[in-house]
Design a protein around this motif. Structure first.
Motif, short mmCIF file in Angstrom:
data_model
loop_
_atom_site.label_atom_id
_atom_site.label_comp_id
_atom_site.label_asym_id
_atom_site.label_seq_id
_atom_site.Cartn_x
_atom_site.Cartn_y
_atom_site.Cartn_z
N GLY A 1 58.41 -17.60 -12.68
CA GLY A 1 57.40 -18.96 -13.34
C GLY A 1 56.76 -19.11 -12.57
N VAL A 2 55.99 -17.23 -12.16
CA VAL A 2 54.47 -18.26 -11.62
C VAL A 2 53.77 -16.80 -12.48
CG1 VAL A 2 53.06 -17.31 -9.58
CG2 VAL A 2 55.42 -18.01 -9.17
N ALA A 3 52.58 -17.56 -12.56
CA ALA A 3 51.49 -16.18 -13.23
C ALA A 3 50.50 -16.41 -12.16
CB ALA A 3 50.97 -16.89 -14.77
N LEU A 4 49.58 -15.57 -12.37
CA LEU A 4 47.82 -15.74 -11.35
C LEU A 4 46.84 -14.59 -12.16
CD1 LEU A 4 50.21 -13.34 -8.47
CD2 LEU A 4 49.21 -16.32 -8.98
N PRO A 5 47.09 -15.78 -13.17
CA PRO A 5 45.56 -14.79 -13.62
C PRO A 5 44.52 -15.18 -12.84
CG PRO A 5 46.39 -17.09 -14.92
CD PRO A 5 46.90 -16.80 -13.79
N HIS A 6 43.09 -14.07 -13.15
CA HIS A 6 42.72 -13.86 -12.58
C HIS A 6 41.22 -13.61 -13.50
CE1 HIS A 6 45.35 -10.14 -11.78
NE2 HIS A 6 43.86 -9.36 -11.62
N ALA A 7 39.65 -13.64 -12.91
CA ALA A 7 38.80 -13.10 -13.78
C ALA A 7 38.32 -12.68 -12.46
CB ALA A 7 38.45 -13.73 -14.68
N ARG A 8 36.57 -12.10 -12.81
CA ARG A 8 35.28 -11.55 -12.61
C ARG A 8 34.31 -12.31 -12.97
NH1 ARG A 8 35.46 -7.50 -8.28
NH2 ARG A 8 37.18 -7.05 -8.18
N LEU A 9 33.35 -13.90 -12.65
CA LEU A 9 32.08 -14.41 -12.68
C LEU A 9 31.69 -14.31 -12.66
CD1 LEU A 9 34.27 -17.34 -13.68
CD2 LEU A 9 34.57 -15.98 -15.59
N GLU A 10 30.10 -13.72 -13.41
CA GLU A 10 29.13 -14.54 -13.06
C GLU A 10 29.09 -15.73 -12.47
OE1 GLU A 10 26.58 -12.57 -12.82
OE2 GLU A 10 27.08 -10.53 -14.32
N GLY A 11 27.44 -16.33 -11.47
CA GLY A 11 27.79 -17.70 -11.02
C GLY A 11 28.25 -18.53 -10.24
N LEU A 12 28.55 -17.01 -9.60
CA LEU A 12 29.55 -17.82 -8.23
C LEU A 12 29.44 -16.72 -7.19
CD1 LEU A 12 33.74 -16.90 -9.61
CD2 LEU A 12 32.53 -19.20 -8.25
N ASP A 13 29.27 -17.62 -6.00
CA ASP A 13 28.83 -16.64 -4.75
C ASP A 13 30.39 -16.18 -3.85
OD1 ASP A 13 29.68 -19.01 -3.31
OD2 ASP A 13 27.45 -18.96 -2.46
N HIS A 14 32.01 -16.48 -3.92
CA HIS A 14 32.24 -16.46 -3.62
C HIS A 14 34.14 -16.69 -4.04
CE1 HIS A 14 32.18 -21.03 -2.77
NE2 HIS A 14 33.54 -20.96 -2.54
N VAL A 15 34.75 -16.12 -3.83
CA VAL A 15 36.21 -16.52 -5.29
C VAL A 15 36.24 -17.93 -4.31
CG1 VAL A 15 38.29 -15.58 -5.09
CG2 VAL A 15 36.90 -13.84 -4.03
N VAL A 16 37.02 -18.39 -5.70
CA VAL A 16 37.42 -19.90 -5.27
C VAL A 16 38.80 -19.94 -6.71
CG1 VAL A 16 35.38 -21.08 -5.51
CG2 VAL A 16 36.25 -20.45 -8.03
N GLY A 17 39.76 -20.63 -6.46
CA GLY A 17 41.31 -20.50 -6.94
C GLY A 17 40.84 -22.21 -7.82
N VAL A 18 41.99 -22.20 -9.13
CA VAL A 18 42.40 -23.65 -9.77
C VAL A 18 44.53 -23.19 -9.26
CG1 VAL A 18 42.57 -24.78 -11.89
CG2 VAL A 18 40.20 -24.01 -11.85
N PHE A 19 45.00 -24.64 -9.18
CA PHE A 19 46.16 -24.77 -9.10
C PHE A 19 46.97 -25.20 -9.88
CE2 PHE A 19 50.69 -25.99 -8.19
CZ PHE A 19 50.89 -24.69 -8.39
N LEU A 20 47.84 -24.76 -11.22
CA LEU A 20 48.01 -25.53 -12.28
C LEU A 20 49.67 -25.99 -12.15
CD1 LEU A 20 46.10 -24.85 -15.04
CD2 LEU A 20 45.74 -27.10 -13.51
N ARG A 21 50.45 -26.90 -11.81
CA ARG A 21 51.80 -27.06 -12.33
C ARG A 21 51.99 -27.89 -13.60
NH1 ARG A 21 54.83 -31.28 -12.01
NH2 ARG A 21 57.04 -31.68 -11.57
N LEU A 22 52.80 -27.23 -14.52
CA LEU A 22 52.96 -26.93 -15.71
C LEU A 22 54.30 -28.41 -15.67
CD1 LEU A 22 51.83 -24.28 -17.52
CD2 LEU A 22 50.26 -25.62 -16.51
#
Length: 154
Positions: A61-82
């Motif tokens: 029941g867990v997903a870990l989508p991830h991507a590399r993006l312009e405009g960031l200087d460090h890793v950030v996250g978003v957590f969603l409970r569906l």
């Protein structure tokens, strides 16, 4: 590295309306734009591009989508409970209800991998996932996530 450095309290949400993986990625794009100032369309495109390499539904029941993006200087996250589990083409073919998305700078090397490993270890803990599924308050969800690794590191 600790989850509290990756995950702002405002980036923890409970969603009841994600009807598809594409819609979920759009929600993630909107959230990253409002919280981290990232361009929503670029975020969605990067998530879809990464997902085309292989599904990021890791099972249980867990997903870990991830991507590399312009405009960031460090890793950030978003957590969603569906509130309603979503088909995510997960490795175990089970629907997903816990989503921890990570976004790294385009040129992030080992920092991105360390963050992904940390999130993966955390989300593999069945007791943590049970607490996340039992709670609908974003502040409590943030506390469960950020306290989990700190307690295990002690």
């Amino acid at each position: 590295m600790e989850l509290s450095s990756l995950l702002k309290p405002a980036a923890v949400r409970v969603l009841g309306h994600a009807t598809s993986k594409k819609r979920l990625f759009q929600d993630l794009g909107d959230i990253t734009q409002s919280i981290y100032g990232l361009e929503a369309t670029a975020t969605v495109d990067a998530l879809q591009e990464r997902e085309s390499l292989g599904p990021t539904g890791v099972g249980h029941g867990v997903a870990l989508p991830h991507a590399r993006l312009e405009g960031l200087d460090h890793v950030v996250g978003v957590f969603l409970r569906l509130e309603k589990p979503l088909d995510f083409d997960a490795v175990d073919r089970q629907p997903v209800d816990l989503v921890f998305a990570l976004f790294a700078p385009k040129d992030a090397g080992v920092e991105h991998l360390k963050a992904l490993a940390l999130v993966s270890r955390t989300m593999r803990e069945s007791s943590i996932c049970a607490k996340l599924r039992a709670n609908a308050d974003p502040a409590a969800l943030h506390a469960v996530l950020t306290e989990a690794r700190s307690n295990q590191a002690a």
